[in-house]
Design a protein around this motif. Structure first.
Motif, short mmCIF file in Angstrom:
data_model
loop_
_atom_site.label_atom_id
_atom_site.label_comp_id
_atom_site.label_asym_id
_atom_site.label_seq_id
_atom_site.Cartn_x
_atom_site.Cartn_y
_atom_site.Cartn_z
N LEU A 186 -65.76 -3.79 -82.53
CA LEU A 186 -65.53 -4.93 -81.65
C LEU A 186 -66.55 -5.99 -82.01
O LEU A 186 -67.74 -5.69 -82.17
CB LEU A 186 -65.70 -4.54 -80.18
CG LEU A 186 -64.61 -3.68 -79.57
CD1 LEU A 186 -65.05 -3.17 -78.20
CD2 LEU A 186 -63.32 -4.46 -79.45
N VAL A 197 -61.93 -7.15 -71.26
CA VAL A 197 -63.11 -6.55 -71.89
C VAL A 197 -63.72 -5.44 -71.03
O VAL A 197 -64.01 -4.35 -71.55
CB VAL A 197 -64.16 -7.63 -72.26
CG1 VAL A 197 -65.50 -7.01 -72.64
CG2 VAL A 197 -63.64 -8.51 -73.39
N PRO A 198 -63.91 -5.64 -69.71
CA PRO A 198 -64.49 -4.55 -68.91
C PRO A 198 -63.65 -3.26 -68.95
O PRO A 198 -64.21 -2.16 -69.05
CB PRO A 198 -64.55 -5.12 -67.49
CG PRO A 198 -64.59 -6.61 -67.68
CD PRO A 198 -63.74 -6.86 -68.90
N ARG A 204 -64.21 -1.57 -72.32
CA ARG A 204 -65.52 -0.91 -72.38
C ARG A 204 -65.51 0.40 -71.58
O ARG A 204 -66.05 1.41 -72.01
CB ARG A 204 -66.61 -1.83 -71.84
CG ARG A 204 -66.96 -2.96 -72.77
CD ARG A 204 -68.10 -3.78 -72.19
NE ARG A 204 -68.30 -5.00 -72.93
CZ ARG A 204 -69.21 -5.15 -73.87
NH1 ARG A 204 -69.96 -4.14 -74.22
NH2 ARG A 204 -69.33 -6.30 -74.51
N GLU A 205 -64.86 0.37 -70.42
CA GLU A 205 -64.77 1.57 -69.59
C GLU A 205 -63.98 2.67 -70.30
O GLU A 205 -64.36 3.83 -70.27
CB GLU A 205 -64.10 1.22 -68.26
CG GLU A 205 -64.12 2.34 -67.27
CD GLU A 205 -63.55 1.92 -65.93
OE1 GLU A 205 -62.64 2.61 -65.46
OE2 GLU A 205 -64.01 0.90 -65.38
N LEU A 257 -63.71 3.09 -73.46
CA LEU A 257 -64.52 3.59 -74.58
C LEU A 257 -65.60 4.56 -74.09
O LEU A 257 -65.97 5.47 -74.83
CB LEU A 257 -65.16 2.43 -75.34
CG LEU A 257 -64.19 1.57 -76.14
CD1 LEU A 257 -64.89 0.32 -76.67
CD2 LEU A 257 -63.58 2.37 -77.28
N GLU A 258 -66.06 4.39 -72.87
CA GLU A 258 -67.10 5.26 -72.32
C GLU A 258 -66.53 6.59 -71.84
O GLU A 258 -67.24 7.57 -71.74
CB GLU A 258 -67.82 4.57 -71.16
CG GLU A 258 -68.67 3.41 -71.62
CD GLU A 258 -69.26 2.62 -70.46
OE1 GLU A 258 -69.05 3.00 -69.28
OE2 GLU A 258 -69.92 1.61 -70.73
#
Length: 151
Positions: free
Chosen positions: A117, A142-143, A146-147, A149-150
């Motif tokens: 990214l 985006v948030p 990211r979540e 991916l975690e």
């Protein structure tokens, strides 16, 4: 965490409702909901994609991106690009939520093909995927990316 079963005679045979309650929406709650949703999806490794003149059977794991292009959807796989008249929401419902994430109103990516990214302008990001495919990640999404991916 507590798990409670309640019989509901109003539900049809085979129908199951899952309600997740928490004080606030946390990453752990989101991960739990994605896991439950993944269990409820079909275990089929393939998905039928209807093109103008044929029905292609595509491995879900081979799909890199799905993007709206005018009134069509472009389904890019590791080996080809298919054009279908299907709706993005309808196609997304057939894909495993742990692998596929919506990155804008017009595009979905397969996290298993995400290579990097990169920061872009105005808070957006650029997702670089296998096959040198690039998609813009809207700052609004985006948030959630990211979540995912975690998890």
């Amino acid at each position: 965490m507590s798990i409670i079963f309640r019989a509901n005679p109003e539900l049809a045979d085979g129908e199951v409702n899952v309600i997740v309650e928490a004080a606030s929406p946390t990453p752990a709650v989101s991960a739990l909901m994605r896991s439950v949703e993944a269990i409820g999806q079909t275990a089929s490794a393939t998905i039928p994609i209807e093109t103008a003149n044929r029905l292609e059977i595509v491995r879900k794991s081979a799909i890199v991106t799905i993007a709206v292009h005018g009134e069509d959807l472009l389904v890019r796989t590791t080996s080809q690009t298919l054009t279908t008249r299907n709706r993005l929401v309808k196609l997304m419902a057939k894909l495993p939520v742990r692998d596929f994430v919506q990155i804008s109103r017009q595009a979905v990516i397969n996290l298993r093909h995400l290579e990097s990214l990169e920061a872009s302008y105005s808070g957006n990001m650029t997702a670089r995927l296998s096959g040198d495919i690039r998609e813009t990640v809207s700052r609004r999404y985006v948030p959630a990316l990211r979540e995912a991916l975690e998890a």
